[in-house]
Design a protein around this motif. Structure first.
Motif, PDB file in Angstrom:
ATOM      1  N   SER A 641       0.832  -1.209   0.000  1.00 10.72           N
ATOM      2  CA  SER A 641       0.000   0.000   0.000  1.00 10.72           C
ATOM      3  C   SER A 641       0.862   1.253   0.000  1.00 10.72           C
ATOM      4  N   ARG A 642       1.921   1.255   0.803  1.00 16.57           N
ATOM      5  CA  ARG A 642       2.822   2.411   0.857  1.00 16.57           C
ATOM      6  C   ARG A 642       3.596   2.576  -0.446  1.00 16.57           C
ATOM      7  N   ILE A 643       3.984   1.447  -1.046  1.00 17.08           N
ATOM      8  CA  ILE A 643       4.685   1.516  -2.329  1.00 17.08           C
ATOM      9  C   ILE A 643       3.818   2.197  -3.377  1.00 17.08           C
ATOM     10  N   VAL A 644       2.575   1.758  -3.496  1.00  9.91           N
ATOM     11  CA  VAL A 644       1.674   2.333  -4.494  1.00  9.91           C
ATOM     12  C   VAL A 644       1.407   3.801  -4.190  1.00  9.91           C
ATOM     13  N   ARG A 645       1.237   4.139  -2.921  1.00  8.70           N
ATOM     14  CA  ARG A 645       1.033   5.533  -2.538  1.00  8.70           C
ATOM     15  C   ARG A 645       2.248   6.382  -2.928  1.00  8.70           C
ATOM     16  N   GLY A 646       3.434   5.844  -2.681  1.00  9.10           N
ATOM     17  CA  GLY A 646       4.644   6.574  -3.024  1.00  9.10           C
ATOM     18  C   GLY A 646       4.834   6.737  -4.518  1.00  9.10           C
ATOM     19  N   LEU A 647       4.507   5.694  -5.287  1.00  8.39           N
ATOM     20  CA  LEU A 647       4.658   5.774  -6.739  1.00  8.39           C
ATOM     21  C   LEU A 647       3.679   6.764  -7.345  1.00  8.39           C
ATOM     22  N   THR A 648       2.430   6.691  -6.946  1.00 11.02           N
ATOM     23  CA  THR A 648       1.435   7.607  -7.521  1.00 11.02           C
ATOM     24  C   THR A 648       1.709   9.055  -7.130  1.00 11.02           C
ATOM     25  N   ALA A 649       2.311   9.274  -5.963  1.00 13.03           N
ATOM     26  CA  ALA A 649       2.647  10.636  -5.549  1.00 13.03           C
ATOM     27  C   ALA A 649       3.771  11.225  -6.392  1.00 13.03           C
ATOM     28  N   ARG A 650       4.490  10.369  -7.127  1.00 15.23           N
ATOM     29  CA  ARG A 650       5.611  10.816  -7.957  1.00 15.23           C
ATOM     30  C   ARG A 650       5.279  10.724  -9.444  1.00 15.23           C
ATOM     31  N   CYS A 651       3.997  10.738  -9.766  1.00 11.31           N
ATOM     32  CA  CYS A 651       3.542  10.607 -11.154  1.00 11.31           C
ATOM     33  C   CYS A 651       2.442  11.634 -11.410  1.00 11.31           C
ATOM     34  N   SER A 652       2.409  12.230 -12.617  1.00 11.93           N
ATOM     35  CA  SER A 652       1.432  13.282 -12.888  1.00 11.93           C
ATOM     36  C   SER A 652       0.345  12.872 -13.871  1.00 11.93           C
ATOM     37  N   ASP A 653       0.672  12.053 -14.882  1.00 15.17           N
ATOM     38  CA  ASP A 653      -0.318  11.768 -15.932  1.00 15.17           C
ATOM     39  C   ASP A 653      -1.040  10.445 -15.728  1.00 15.17           C
ATOM     40  N   GLY A 654      -0.313   9.378 -15.460  1.00 13.16           N
ATOM     41  CA  GLY A 654      -0.984   8.105 -15.286  1.00 13.16           C
ATOM     42  C   GLY A 654      -0.044   6.926 -15.348  1.00 13.16           C
ATOM     43  N   ILE A 655      -0.635   5.730 -15.233  1.00  8.19           N
ATOM     44  CA  ILE A 655       0.108   4.484 -15.119  1.00  8.19           C
ATOM     45  C   ILE A 655      -0.201   3.590 -16.309  1.00  8.19           C
ATOM     46  N   LEU A 656       0.829   3.000 -16.896  1.00  5.59           N
ATOM     47  CA  LEU A 656       0.673   1.974 -17.908  1.00  5.59           C
ATOM     48  C   LEU A 656       1.023   0.630 -17.264  1.00  5.59           C
ATOM     49  N   LEU A 657       0.075  -0.305 -17.272  1.00  8.57           N
ATOM     50  CA  LEU A 657       0.299  -1.612 -16.678  1.00  8.57           C
ATOM     51  C   LEU A 657       0.869  -2.559 -17.727  1.00  8.57           C
ATOM     52  N   ALA A 658       1.921  -3.281 -17.360  1.00  8.25           N
ATOM     53  CA  ALA A 658       2.542  -4.237 -18.282  1.00  8.25           C
ATOM     54  C   ALA A 658       2.815  -5.523 -17.529  1.00  8.25           C
ATOM     55  N   THR A 659       2.282  -6.622 -18.036  1.00  9.78           N
ATOM     56  CA  THR A 659       2.491  -7.884 -17.330  1.00  9.78           C
ATOM     57  C   THR A 659       2.461  -9.046 -18.304  1.00  9.78           C
ATOM     58  N   SER A 660       2.920 -10.183 -17.838  1.00  6.43           N
ATOM     59  CA  SER A 660       2.886 -11.409 -18.632  1.00  6.43           C
ATOM     60  C   SER A 660       2.116 -12.469 -17.860  1.00  6.43           C
ATOM     61  N   ASP A 661       1.521 -13.392 -18.587  1.00  2.00           N
ATOM     62  CA  ASP A 661       0.745 -14.447 -17.927  1.00  2.00           C
ATOM     63  C   ASP A 661       1.646 -15.356 -17.095  1.00  2.00           C
ATOM     64  N   LEU A 662       2.861 -15.625 -17.618  1.00  2.00           N
ATOM     65  CA  LEU A 662       3.775 -16.561 -16.967  1.00  2.00           C
ATOM     66  C   LEU A 662       5.029 -15.829 -16.516  1.00  2.00           C
ATOM     67  N   ASP A 663       5.564 -16.212 -15.369  1.00  2.00           N
ATOM     68  CA  ASP A 663       6.794 -15.586 -14.902  1.00  2.00           C
ATOM     69  C   ASP A 663       7.996 -16.266 -15.553  1.00  2.00           C
TER      70      ASP A 663
END
Length: 681
Positions: A641-663
């Motif tokens: 929760s703190r990580i996400v709060r810290g990241l969003t506080a350091r961003c102005s426009d938005g977030i692009l999510l990137a992920t893969s089905d398998l690690d």
């Protein structure tokens, strides 16, 4: 500037600045520093304490750009750095009371590398006797966790015995682990006894002496109050209890003190940071300033952080606009597909949103070599500049380091560390320009005897092999062999390495300047010099013992301090690539963040440290309560929760999510962050 900033800059006595990241607290502290200098306060009387060494540069830049004149006497330091310096300065006052057997003997300060080598020397006979036998840890991990216990004890203002008792009392798992904890306690006590006997100061002992002896000493109070009139402390939530105690103890002795607290911070809890303990500075301060207006983030991004917190911590904060913070989602079944799609999406986004590459940060829970390689290739193919925020890796993973250690071992076969044929072939490839791996392998196969670590003369090489390799390359091999054979075995390692670089940098070996090789040589020479200067103090009494410890220490991952940055120089105008904590502690705010591998459990994981639990060693933890799975689950959710709060506080426009089905192991990914974002992805 906002009225809150202006008031904080001008405040007298003691003041407390509280607010999320991006609300201008650090800027206000920097401007406060400039105001003091403009008012005629000598730089010598100012002390600025930062949480990370890299953060000092922002204050230096502010002063430099102000044109206020010389400021060489300005003291900007971390708490740990200052503690080491002050103990060295006041050593005669505290050595006897701290328990050193020879208080008249000047101390030897152990870098982390040297502390690891000393601990390795202590636990090697224990490992041979079966200690830690069924722990799935590499020797380097055992060493680092033992040092972590020592450091965390001191940084939490706990004695070593108290820290050991906490770990044993709070363990609620299988009984077998108690044996490991007792073995760890034995090793830690041996390490501390060695330091007290031989006047060695590692970080833990320096902090303990500073915290329990020096800060309480009247002479230190006199020195501090006469030297420093103004104290500025940034990111107090990232300070340890010992650091916070230091600030609280002395803040009333200064003319002014300003302390800034980053709400929802405390990312260095693994390093004993205590965000809860930092709350006391509000009541200790004459003035409190609440920074609420963000210069960076937006309501949708704040709502996105609220959404994740609601899911993980069962809170009820507004999140209606969270969807607007998500700029898109890219992915694929495998990581390679995800990376290729991400590069294409970034190219499109740069045009559509009028972005510059430097306004984008790619943030991942981990950056293994394969992922770095795929990202680098995909971004280069797409024509996108980039840089790694923290590009350093373990020195043993760098081929040039291995090559130079190979030549060092071959020049000293009596050290008992014979390189393999592969090592010799790799060293030849990196030392002789134009020699490809196949021909280097031929030379190693025919001319190297691994049983005796001996290079044969070229007269032993059949003519058909000479013709395949090429006489020019064969001649350069022979020159290296003769040079190694002619070396004085009594020469110090650093002198040997310097001479080796002089030879291999000549134009017949490297027609163009080998910048990366020079960086490796410089790092190796510095590491060898540190070891040579402290060898006797840590029990290495012969040249053979020093040489063995140097090579084995690097190969075991024990010598790791400040390895050189390798590869192409970073492009500051490119896309930033960073791990989570690297970005939160040192990264600059950006317009767009890419959360890479969003479905990975790495966002939620905490380090596996069976020998050193950072959370039960925290001063704020009740040692009468066992550490259970519920505690572990709660702390993971809280940190995310703190990580996400810290990241969003350091961003102005938005977030692009990137992920893969398998690690990377082929296991399907569905981590807590991915599930928490289900409503908006």
């Amino acid at each position: 500037m906002t009225p809150t900033q202006e008031a904080a800059i001008a405040a007298e006595q003691t003041s407390f600045l509280l607010g999320p990241a991006g609300t201008g607290k650090t800027f206000a502290l920097q401007q406060r520093l400039l105001r003091l200098l403009q008012d005629g306060e000598p730089a010598y009387t100012l002390l600025v304490i930062v949480a990370e060494p890299d953060q000092a540069q922002g204050y230096l830049d502010a002063v430099h750009q102000s044109g206020l004149g010389p400021y060489a006497d300005l003291k900007i330091s971390t708490y740990n750095q200052m503690a080491m310096e002050m103990v060295k300065l006041f050593w005669p006052l505290v050595a006897r009371s701290a328990g050193f057997e020879r208080p008249y003997h000047p101390p030897t300060f152990l870098s982390y590398d040297l502390a690891q080598l000393l601990m390795w020397h202590i636990i090697t006979p224990m490992l041979n006797d079966g200690a830690f036998a069924d722990l799935r840890l590499r020797p380097q991990q055992i060493v680092s966790q033992l040092l972590d216990t020592l450091n965390r004890a001191a940084l939490n203002s706990l004695s070593l015995d108290d820290a050991i008792e906490r770990q044993v009392r709070t363990w609620a798992g299988e009984p077998e682990r108690l044996r490991h904890l007792n073995e760890a306690a034995d090793a830690a006590r041996q390490f501390r006894a060695t330091c007290l006997r031989d006047s060695l100061l590692d970080l833990s002992l320096a902090i303990e002496v500073f915290d329990t002896q020096l800060v309480q000493h009247p002479e230190f109070h006199k020195y501090f109050s006469e030297r420093f009139r103004h104290l500025i402390v940034d990111n107090i939530e990232e300070q340890t209890p010992a650091g916070q105690n230091f600030v609280a103890e002395l803040m009333d002795e200064t003319v002014t003190t300003a302390v800034a607290y980053d709400a929802a911070g405390g990312y260095k809890r693994f390093l004993a940071a205590d965000p809860l303990g930092a709350n006391k500075f509000r009541s200790l301060s004459a003035y409190a300033f609440d920074f609420k207006e963000s210069f960076i983030t937006s309501t949708p991004l704040t709502h996105l952080a609220n959404l994740v917190e609601n899911q993980l911590m069962f809170s009820n904060k507004p999140f209606a606009e969270a969807q607007q913070a998500i700029l898109g989602t890219v992915g694929g079944r495998y990581r390679r597909e995800m990376v290729i799609q991400l590069a294409d999406a970034l190219v499109e986004m740069l045009t559509e949103h009028d972005l510059h590459p430097s306004e984008i940060a790619i943030i991942a829970p981990y950056l293994d070599g394969a992922l770095r390689y795929m990202l680098g290739n995909a971004l280069r193919d797409a024509g996108l500049p980039y840089y790694l925020l923290r590009r350093r890796s373990s020195p043993r993973d760098e081929p040039r380091v291995r090559a130079w250690l190979t030549w060092l071992a071959l020049a000293h076969p009596d050290w008992g560390l014979p390189p393999s044929r592969y090592d010799v072939a790799e060293a030849l490839t990196l030392s002789i320009n134009g020699l490809d791996p196949a021909r280097a392998e031929l030379l190693a196969e025919w001319l190297y005897q691994p049983e005796t670590a001996h290079l044969l003369p070229i007269s032993e090489l059949p003519e058909r092999i000479q013709s395949r390799v090429g006489m020019d390359f064969v001649g350069l091999y022979e020159e290296i062999r003769l040079w190694l054979a002619g070396q004085d075995g009594a020469a110090s390692i650093d002198a040997f390495l310097h001479s080796l670089f002089t030879l291999l940098s000549e134009r017949r070996f490297q027609p163009e300047p080998d910048v990366a090789g020079a960086a490796v040589c410089d790092w190796l020479v510095q590491a060898a010099t540190r070891l040579r200067q402290s060898a006797e103090a840590i029990g290495l009494t012969t040249p053979d013992a020093v040489g063995y410890a140097f090579i084995d220490g690097i190969n075991q991952g024990l010598v790791t301090a400040n390895p050189p940055e390798l590869g192409d120089p970073p492009d500051p105008n490119g896309i930033m690539i960073s791990t989570i904590y690297g970005y939160l502690l040192a990264g600059s705010p950006v317009r767009v963040q890419v959360w890479l591998e969003t479905a990975a459990t790495g966002w939620w994981d905490i380090p596996n440290q069976p020998l050193s639990n950072a959370f039960v060693l925290a001063q704020s933890y009740d040692p009468s309560q066992p550490w259970t799975m519920d505690n572990d689950f709660h702390i993971r959710n809280q940190l995310l929760s703190r990580i996400v709060r810290g990241l969003t506080a350091r961003c102005s426009d938005g977030i692009l999510l990137a992920t893969s089905d398998l690690d990377r192991r082929g296991v399907r990914q569905d981590g807590p962050l991915w599930r928490a974002l289900q409503a908006v992805r």
